[in-house]
Scaffold this motif. Structure first.
Motif, PDB file in Angstrom:
ATOM      1  N   ASP A   1       0.829  -1.207   0.000  1.00  0.00           N
ATOM      2  CA  ASP A   1       0.000   0.000   0.000  1.00  0.00           C
ATOM      3  C   ASP A   1       0.866   1.260   0.000  1.00  0.00           C
ATOM      4  N   LYS A   2       1.927   1.232   0.798  1.00  0.00           N
ATOM      5  CA  LYS A   2       2.807   2.403   0.863  1.00  0.00           C
ATOM      6  C   LYS A   2       3.564   2.581  -0.447  1.00  0.00           C
ATOM      7  N   ILE A   3       4.010   1.492  -1.044  1.00  0.00           N
ATOM      8  CA  ILE A   3       4.715   1.580  -2.328  1.00  0.00           C
ATOM      9  C   ILE A   3       3.798   2.164  -3.400  1.00  0.00           C
ATOM     10  N   ASN A   4       2.530   1.763  -3.392  1.00  0.00           N
ATOM     11  CA  ASN A   4       1.580   2.322  -4.367  1.00  0.00           C
ATOM     12  C   ASN A   4       1.453   3.831  -4.196  1.00  0.00           C
ATOM     13  N   ASP A   5       1.376   4.276  -2.943  1.00  0.00           N
ATOM     14  CA  ASP A   5       1.284   5.712  -2.692  1.00  0.00           C
ATOM     15  C   ASP A   5       2.534   6.436  -3.199  1.00  0.00           C
ATOM     16  N   LEU A   6       3.695   5.846  -2.948  1.00  0.00           N
ATOM     17  CA  LEU A   6       4.942   6.471  -3.393  1.00  0.00           C
ATOM     18  C   LEU A   6       5.072   6.457  -4.909  1.00  0.00           C
ATOM     19  N   ALA A   7       4.581   5.406  -5.550  1.00  0.00           N
ATOM     20  CA  ALA A   7       4.661   5.312  -7.011  1.00  0.00           C
ATOM     21  C   ALA A   7       3.799   6.363  -7.693  1.00  0.00           C
ATOM     22  N   ASN A   8       2.677   6.702  -7.090  1.00  0.00           N
ATOM     23  CA  ASN A   8       1.774   7.675  -7.703  1.00  0.00           C
ATOM     24  C   ASN A   8       2.391   9.061  -7.830  1.00  0.00           C
ATOM     25  N   VAL A   9       3.435   9.343  -7.055  1.00  0.00           N
ATOM     26  CA  VAL A   9       4.120  10.628  -7.142  1.00  0.00           C
ATOM     27  C   VAL A   9       4.697  10.840  -8.533  1.00  0.00           C
ATOM     28  N   PHE A  10       5.058   9.747  -9.223  1.00  0.00           N
ATOM     29  CA  PHE A  10       5.749   9.851 -10.497  1.00  0.00           C
ATOM     30  C   PHE A  10       4.808   9.793 -11.696  1.00  0.00           C
ATOM     31  N   LEU A  11       3.513   9.807 -11.478  1.00  0.00           N
ATOM     32  CA  LEU A  11       2.564   9.699 -12.575  1.00  0.00           C
ATOM     33  C   LEU A  11       1.753  10.972 -12.717  1.00  0.00           C
ATOM     34  N   ILE A  12       1.274  11.247 -13.942  1.00  0.00           N
ATOM     35  CA  ILE A  12       0.448  12.415 -14.237  1.00  0.00           C
ATOM     36  C   ILE A  12      -0.902  11.927 -14.757  1.00  0.00           C
ATOM     37  N   ASP A  13      -1.984  12.414 -14.174  1.00  0.00           N
ATOM     38  CA  ASP A  13      -3.349  12.132 -14.615  1.00  0.00           C
ATOM     39  C   ASP A  13      -3.695  10.640 -14.583  1.00  0.00           C
TER      40      ASP A  13
ATOM     41  N   SER B   1       0.858  -5.646 -15.975  1.00  0.00           N
ATOM     42  CA  SER B   1       2.290  -5.663 -16.281  1.00  0.00           C
ATOM     43  C   SER B   1       2.937  -4.307 -15.989  1.00  0.00           C
ATOM     44  N   GLN B   2       2.213  -3.226 -16.297  1.00  0.00           N
ATOM     45  CA  GLN B   2       2.754  -1.899 -16.025  1.00  0.00           C
ATOM     46  C   GLN B   2       2.755  -1.603 -14.528  1.00  0.00           C
ATOM     47  N   LEU B   3       1.745  -2.111 -13.830  1.00  0.00           N
ATOM     48  CA  LEU B   3       1.698  -1.949 -12.373  1.00  0.00           C
ATOM     49  C   LEU B   3       2.924  -2.600 -11.736  1.00  0.00           C
ATOM     50  N   ALA B   4       3.257  -3.798 -12.184  1.00  0.00           N
ATOM     51  CA  ALA B   4       4.396  -4.514 -11.617  1.00  0.00           C
ATOM     52  C   ALA B   4       5.694  -3.754 -11.856  1.00  0.00           C
ATOM     53  N   GLN B   5       5.861  -3.201 -13.077  1.00  0.00           N
ATOM     54  CA  GLN B   5       7.089  -2.466 -13.375  1.00  0.00           C
ATOM     55  C   GLN B   5       7.172  -1.196 -12.547  1.00  0.00           C
ATOM     56  N   ALA B   6       6.049  -0.477 -12.406  1.00  0.00           N
ATOM     57  CA  ALA B   6       6.042   0.759 -11.626  1.00  0.00           C
ATOM     58  C   ALA B   6       6.376   0.491 -10.163  1.00  0.00           C
ATOM     59  N   VAL B   7       5.836  -0.586  -9.625  1.00  0.00           N
ATOM     60  CA  VAL B   7       6.098  -0.931  -8.223  1.00  0.00           C
ATOM     61  C   VAL B   7       7.566  -1.318  -8.031  1.00  0.00           C
ATOM     62  N   ASN B   8       8.095  -2.133  -8.944  1.00  0.00           N
ATOM     63  CA  ASN B   8       9.499  -2.549  -8.829  1.00  0.00           C
ATOM     64  C   ASN B   8      10.440  -1.358  -8.949  1.00  0.00           C
ATOM     65  N   LEU B   9      10.121  -0.448  -9.861  1.00  0.00           N
ATOM     66  CA  LEU B   9      10.974   0.728 -10.031  1.00  0.00           C
ATOM     67  C   LEU B   9      10.907   1.629  -8.810  1.00  0.00           C
ATOM     68  N   THR B  10       9.728   1.749  -8.226  1.00  0.00           N
ATOM     69  CA  THR B  10       9.595   2.572  -7.012  1.00  0.00           C
ATOM     70  C   THR B  10      10.415   1.974  -5.875  1.00  0.00           C
ATOM     71  N   ARG B  11      10.408   0.655  -5.753  1.00  0.00           N
ATOM     72  CA  ARG B  11      11.213   0.015  -4.707  1.00  0.00           C
ATOM     73  C   ARG B  11      12.709   0.268  -4.937  1.00  0.00           C
TER      74      ARG B  11
END
Length: 515
Positions: free
Chosen positions: A137-149, A158-168
Motif C-alpha cells: 500500500d505504501k509503495i503504491n502511494d509512493l509510485a503515484n508521485v511519479f505519474l500524471i493524470d 504488467s505496467q503496475l508490476a514495473q512501476a512498483v518494482n521501479l519505485t522500490r
C-alpha cells in the motif's frame, strides 16, 4: 502603427545584445531542451498584435501546462530529487532497526578498462545500498508521485508490476563508508548482438583475480575508481583489437554483478544516449515520458537495433559505451533493455553526488571528458537527439576541445518525426565544424551507407536546414523566408541568453510598438 515580426526584432535586437543583459542558465536550459513541431503553423509577415499575444500565450501554456518542475526548471530528465538516507526511512515509515536486518545490495555498473605502461586499469563504479521492506500500500502511494493524470491502480497488471518494482529501487538507503571487494573473471560469450549476454566483445583466456577498492563508499554509497589488474590471462591492449569482456562481482551483496570491457588504446568507440534515440521515451511530453520510463515496457525506436548490430560487425575493434544522465537508482531497467536489444558495452549514469539541477546539466560533459581522457588515441562516434540541451552543447564542444578524436556526430532531429516535440534546440555550437563529421537525421535508415571508418558521416540527401542558432522557435522566428536573410532573426550567440524571459519580453515589445 503596424509592426512586422522582422522589423520588431530589428528594434529589439540591441536590447538583447546589451552588455547589461545577464544570461539566465536555468531559463536558457528550458528553451534549449525543447524542440518545435514541423506542423506548427507559420505566421504571416505582418501579424496583428492581439493575435500574436494570444498565440504566444497559447504556445507557452501548451508547453508548460501540467509539466512537473523538472521540465520547467530546464532539466530533461523525468526523475529528480529522489530521497536518500533518513528521508527514505521517513517516507516509507521504516525504522533504522528494521533496516539493520535487510541484506546489503550493490548496483554494479558495467565499466571500461584502459591499457597503460603498467598494464590494464579497470574502472569499477556503482552504489552500495539496502532496500527496506515497504508495504504494498505504501509503495503504491509512493509510485503515484511519479505519474500524471493516472495512478498505479489504473495501470494494466504488467505496467503496475514495473512501476512498483521501479519505485522500490528508488526508495533505497545508500550505505556510506563501506569497503568494496570485487571478484573478476573472463565473461563467456553468449548469443549475438541484441541477445542477453551477447555481442560487444570477446572472452579473454584468463584474468581471474580479486581486487579490493582503495577507498570506501561515499556518504551516498557511491564507488568509482580505476584499479590495476593482474595481466595474467589477459591480452595486451597497446594497439588495436576488440574489447575483452570480463565479469565483475561485488562480494557480500545480492545482484552485484556486471560485465565490463577492457578497451584497446586505439580503435573506435560509439558513445550513445538512450532516451528517444535507442528507445521511445517522448521526454518532451511529460505524461507520456513518465509512463514510458516508469511503467510501460521499454520499446526500441524504429529499426535502430539493426543499425547498431551492423556497426558492431562492420566497424573494426568497436567499443559501445552507453551514457545516460538518468540517476543511478533507475538504471537497472535501462541496462536490461540495452543488453537485450543492442550490442553489449560499458555504461555511465548519474551518480548521487550529481543530484541538483546545475550538476545534472553538467554531468554529461563530465562523463564525456572522463572517457575521452582515458583513451586519447581512440576515435569517437557520438549519437543522441536534439531534445537534450546538454547534448547540443557538449557534442560540438568535444569536437573543438579534442581535435581529431570525434569521428562523427549523429543527432536525431526528434521534431522531424514527432510533431508532439515542440521545444526549440540550439545548433550554434556546430557552426564552423566540417559538415562531413556531423548529421541531423530523421530515421535510422538515414545512417546507412556511410563510411564511418574514414570519417564520411554526412549523407547529402538528408536535409539539414540548420541556420546555426535556435531552431523551431515559435511563430517561425529564426526560419528563412523568401526575400529575408536566413539569419536575420536567428539567435546564434548563447550569451544573449535567449530564454522564456526573452520571449515574454518580445511579447511586451509587441504590445508597446504595435497598435
Amino acid at each position: 502603427m503596424a509592426c512586422t515580426i522582422v522589423a520588431l526584432l530589428c528594434v529589439f535586437q540591441p536590447i538583447l545584445a546589451s552588455p547589461t543583459v545577464q544570461p539566465d542558465p536555468a531559463l536558457d536550459a528550458v528553451v534549449a531542451q525543447i524542440t518545435a513541431g514541423p506542423t506548427y503553423p507559420p505566421p504571416t509577415r505582418t501579424v496583428d498584435r492581439r493575435d500574436l499575444l494570444s498565440d504566444a500565450a497559447s504556445y507557452a501554456n501548451s508547453l508548460l501546462d501540467g509539466a512537473p518542475s523538472f521540465i520547467t526548471d530546464g532539466v530533461a530528465n523525468f526523475f529528480q530529487g529522489f530521497p536518500t538516507g533518513e528521508a527514505v526511512l521517513k517516507s516509507a515509515g521504516i525504522s533504522s532497526t528494521d533496516l539493520d536486518a535487510v541484506p546489503t545490495q550493490a548496483l554494479n555498473i558495467p565499466g571500461y578498462g584502459n591499457w597503460t605502461t603498467a598494464g590494464w586499469n579497470l574502472r569499477v563504479h556503482g552504489n552500495i545500498f539496502k532496500q527496506p521492506n515497504i508495504s504494498d500500500d505504501k509503495i503504491n502511494d509512493l509510485a503515484n508521485v511519479f505519474l500524471i493524470d493516472t495512478s498505479v491502480q489504473e495501470l494494466p497488471p504488467s505496467q503496475l508490476a514495473q512501476a512498483v518494482n521501479l519505485t522500490r529501487s528508488i526508495y533505497v538507503v545508500q550505505q556510506g563508508e563501506e569497503n568494496v571487494t570485487v571478484d573478476i573473471g573472463p565473461a563467456p560469450s553468449a548469443g549475438t548482438n541484441g541477445e542477453p549476454g551477447g555481442g560487444g566483445g570477446v572472452t579473454p583466456p584468463g584474468g581471474s583475480q580479486q581486487v579490493t577498492l582503495p577507498y570506501p563508499t561515499t556518504d551516498q554509497g557511491d564507488f568509482d575508481v580505476f584499479v590495476p589488474l593482474s595481466d595474467q590471462g589477459l591480452e595486451d591492449g597497446n594497439t588495436t583489437g576488440p574489447p575483452q569482456k570480463i565479469n565483475v562481482y561485488v562480494n557480500g551483496t545480492e545482484a552485484g554483478n556486471a560485465t565490463s570491457y577492457l578497451v584497446a588504446t586505439e580503435g573506435l568507440t560509439i558513445i550513445s544516449d538512450i532516451d528517444d534515440i535507442l528507445r521511445v521515451t517522448k521526454i518532451y511530453v511529460p505524461k507520456e515520458g513518465l509512463l514510458n520510463s516508469f511503467a510501460r515496457p521499454f520499446t526500441q525506436w524504429m529499426n535502430m537495433p539493426d543499425i547498431y548490430a551492423n556497426w558492431s560487425t562492420a566497424l573494426p575493434d568497436t567499443h559501445f559505451h552507453y551514457l545516460t544522465t538518468t540517476p543511478e537508482q533507475v538504471t537497472r531497467n535501462y541496462m536490461d533493455f540495452i543488453y537485450k536489444t543492442y550490442p553489449g558495452g560499458s555504461f555511465d549514469t548519474r551518480p548521487l553526488n550529481f543530484s541538483d539541477v546545475s550538476a545534472t546539466l553538467s554531468i554529461r560533459r563530465f562523463l564525456l571528458d572522463k572517457i575521452f581522457l582515458t583513451y586519447p588515441k581512440r576515435k569517437f562516434v557520438l549519437v543522441a537527439d536534439t531534445s537534450n540541451s546538454d547534448v547540443m552543447k557538449a557534442y560540438p564542444a568535444m569536437a573543438q576541445d579534442y581535435p581529431g578524436q570525434v569521428q562523427c556526430i549523429f543527432l536525431r532531429n526528434t521534431s522531424a518525426t514527432d510533431e508532439e516535440n515542440r521545444f526549440p534546440y540550439d545548433t550554434s555550437g556546430f557552426e564552423g565544424l566540417n559538415q562531413q563529421m556531423y548529421m541531423f537525421f530523421r530515421v535510422p535508415d538515414d545512417l546507412t551507407n556511410l563510411d564511418i571508418s574514414n570519417g564520411q558521416c554526412y549523407n547529402a540527401s538528408i536535409p539539414q536546414n540548420v541556420t546555426f542558432g535556435y531552431q523551431g522557435l515559435p511563430f517561425g522566428i529564426g526560419e528563412s523566408r523568401k526575400g529575408a536573410a536566413p539569419r536575420l532573426v536567428a539567435v546564434s550567440e548563447n550569451r544573449l541568453g535567449l530564454s522564456l524571459g526573452v520571449v515574454l519580453a518580445f511579447m511586451g515589445a509587441v504590445a508597446l510598438f504595435g497598435s
